[in-house]
Enzyme design. Sequence first.
Site, PDB file in Angstrom:
ATOM      1  N   SER A   3      21.503 -23.210  93.304  1.00  0.00           N
ATOM      2  CA  SER A   3      22.417 -24.662  93.524  1.00  0.00           C
ATOM      3  C   SER A   3      21.542 -24.674  95.014  1.00  0.00           C
ATOM      4  CB  SER A   3      24.247 -24.437  94.441  1.00  0.00           C
ATOM      5  OG  SER A   3      24.150 -24.819  95.320  1.00  0.00           O
ATOM      6  N   TYR A   5      28.406 -16.996  99.178  1.00  0.00           N
ATOM      7  CA  TYR A   5      28.134 -17.830  97.831  1.00  0.00           C
ATOM      8  C   TYR A   5      26.142 -18.787  98.339  1.00  0.00           C
ATOM      9  CZ  TYR A   5      27.763 -22.282  94.403  1.00  0.00           C
ATOM     10  OH  TYR A   5      27.505 -23.013  93.703  1.00  0.00           O
TER      11      TYR A   5
HETATM   12  P1  NAD Z   1      33.129 -24.102  86.044  1.00  0.00           P
HETATM   13  O1  NAD Z   1      33.648 -23.456  87.169  1.00  0.00           O
HETATM   14  O2  NAD Z   1      33.084 -24.789  85.122  1.00  0.00           O
HETATM   15  O3  NAD Z   1      32.027 -22.939  85.315  1.00  0.00           O
HETATM   16  C1  NAD Z   1      32.165 -20.887  86.259  1.00  0.00           C
HETATM   17  C2  NAD Z   1      32.012 -20.503  84.712  1.00  0.00           C
HETATM   18  O4  NAD Z   1      31.592 -19.177  85.630  1.00  0.00           O
HETATM   19  C3  NAD Z   1      34.123 -20.759  84.697  1.00  0.00           C
HETATM   20  O5  NAD Z   1      33.706 -21.504  83.246  1.00  0.00           O
HETATM   21  C4  NAD Z   1      34.404 -18.760  84.226  1.00  0.00           C
HETATM   22  O6  NAD Z   1      34.246 -18.652  83.099  1.00  0.00           O
HETATM   23  C5  NAD Z   1      32.584 -18.316  84.861  1.00  0.00           C
HETATM   24  N1  NAD Z   1      33.345 -16.703  85.491  1.00  0.00           N
HETATM   25  C6  NAD Z   1      33.113 -16.795  86.583  1.00  0.00           C
HETATM   26  N2  NAD Z   1      33.225 -15.708  87.182  1.00  0.00           N
HETATM   27  C7  NAD Z   1      33.033 -14.449  86.401  1.00  0.00           C
HETATM   28  C8  NAD Z   1      32.972 -13.148  85.434  1.00  0.00           C
HETATM   29  N3  NAD Z   1      32.857 -12.480  86.268  1.00  0.00           N
HETATM   30  N4  NAD Z   1      32.738 -13.197  84.311  1.00  0.00           N
HETATM   31  C9  NAD Z   1      32.187 -13.992  83.703  1.00  0.00           C
HETATM   32  N5  NAD Z   1      31.958 -15.447  83.623  1.00  0.00           N
HETATM   33  C10 NAD Z   1      32.397 -15.555  84.591  1.00  0.00           C
HETATM   34  O7  NAD Z   1      32.420 -24.391  87.820  1.00  0.00           O
HETATM   35  P2  NAD Z   1      30.559 -24.971  87.583  1.00  0.00           P
HETATM   36  O8  NAD Z   1      30.331 -25.868  88.999  1.00  0.00           O
HETATM   37  O9  NAD Z   1      30.146 -26.129  86.298  1.00  0.00           O
HETATM   38  O10 NAD Z   1      29.705 -23.505  87.557  1.00  0.00           O
HETATM   39  C11 NAD Z   1      28.611 -23.433  86.410  1.00  0.00           C
HETATM   40  C12 NAD Z   1      27.618 -23.064  87.720  1.00  0.00           C
HETATM   41  O11 NAD Z   1      26.362 -23.978  88.376  1.00  0.00           O
HETATM   42  C13 NAD Z   1      27.633 -22.562  88.401  1.00  0.00           C
HETATM   43  O12 NAD Z   1      26.757 -21.053  88.694  1.00  0.00           O
HETATM   44  C14 NAD Z   1      28.004 -22.347  90.219  1.00  0.00           C
HETATM   45  O13 NAD Z   1      27.205 -22.099  90.569  1.00  0.00           O
HETATM   46  C15 NAD Z   1      26.930 -23.658  90.253  1.00  0.00           C
HETATM   47  N6  NAD Z   1      26.865 -25.304  90.859  1.00  0.00           N
HETATM   48  C16 NAD Z   1      27.803 -25.784  90.346  1.00  0.00           C
HETATM   49  C17 NAD Z   1      27.523 -26.896  91.273  1.00  0.00           C
HETATM   50  C18 NAD Z   1      28.901 -27.319  91.384  1.00  0.00           C
HETATM   51  O14 NAD Z   1      28.813 -28.336  92.220  1.00  0.00           O
HETATM   52  N7  NAD Z   1      29.822 -27.874  89.948  1.00  0.00           N
HETATM   53  C19 NAD Z   1      26.969 -26.973  91.993  1.00  0.00           C
HETATM   54  C20 NAD Z   1      25.317 -25.924  92.192  1.00  0.00           C
HETATM   55  C21 NAD Z   1      25.509 -25.555  91.720  1.00  0.00           C
END
Ligand code: NAD
Length: 328
Positions: free
Chosen positions: A223, A236
């Site tokens: 991230s 985080y």
């Molecule tokens: P999202 O909520 O769609 O995806 C997160 C997923 O993590 C969920 O689908 C859930 O099933 C899974 N999850 C959570 N805890 C879990 C566990 N204990 N065991 C198994 N699965 C688990 O959100 P996203 O934004 O698509 O996130 C995906 C990645 O992108 C993450 O690593 C997040 O940190 C990263 N990210 C997101 C952003 C943003 O702005 N959305 C920015 C930078 C990084």
Amino acid sequence: MSQPHEQRANETAREGREIQDKVEARESRSFKSDGEDKKAPPQTGARPYPTPPMSGKHLEKSGQEADLEQKPMWDAPYYKGSGKLQDKAALITGGDSGIGRAVAVLFAREGCDVAIAYLESDQDAQDTKAAIEKEGRKAILLKGDVSDPAFAEDAVAKAVDAFGKLDVLVNNAAFQQHADAIEDLDYQHFDRTLKTNLYGYFNMAKAAVPHLKPGAAIVNTGSETAFKATEELLDYSMTKGGIHSFTRALSASLVKKGVRVNAVAPGPVWTPLNPADRQGKDIEQFGAKTPMGRPAQPEEIAPAYVFLASPQTASFITGEILPVIGGY
Ligand code: NAD
């Protein structure tokens, strides 16, 4: 002081005032136009993307995409597959929604079978499975907690059983919940974040590595919070910095096996993650501070995962962190 020196000093001082006048005149013009005709954020994509205000609905954790008022864009209708992952098999954690779903769909479009590990959103997982199958590839769903090493072992074993091998692991599942101050961050909260984001990645990599052959790849989701301090995401941000270091260190050891390890570091992306963290009014301006003036949609992040996963495009790339953050 001699005459020529004084003359030169006066000219330089006058030039300084001339430059100052030009800049101030320009600034007062832009200051005036700021309120009068503020420009809409630029559109840079293959199709137009929504700009803030985003729909402010707050989601209960773990955040189901099906419940989002404003749906993330993940199906990339303009993106043509070209066999970059032909007949490969991938396992994507958190692949039910958000970035993981968009990655699953593009992997399938590039010829890959996909196993999805997810926590609890059955509806999201079923929707993603259907989308993978629509691309003509196999999909399996693995419900469980990545912070449990037994689940990680089981998920990898089931993927290998279903597809006969494993070529790509995408570590992507995450827990994010803000806290205003370190005093508000209790051990349960801190532990959940670290267990999911760090132990989860470690568990999955440890279970997958024995199955990965030369040409295989691991792509981790980092991230931009790892580069920029985010005061309300202390735990985080700490895990995302750890993921970047984990990526580098693991790449150094797995390069000898012919396995590449890289990370994508997204900026703000419209997925359930932030609506399930922030209150509605706080996410209306989500992404507005990027130079693009908007958050990314998942389909704009997913091609970076294809690029890093495919031996056709990234065979000489390992240990890298690829920021996809909408500019500096
Ligand atoms: P999202 O909520 O769609 O995806 C997160 C997923 O993590 C969920 O689908 C859930 O099933 C899974 N999850 C959570 N805890 C879990 C566990 N204990 N065991 C198994 N699965 C688990 O959100 P996203 O934004 O698509 O996130 C995906 C990645 O992108 C993450 O690593 C997040 O940190 C990263 N990210 C997101 C952003 C943003 O702005 N959305 C920015 C930078 C990084």
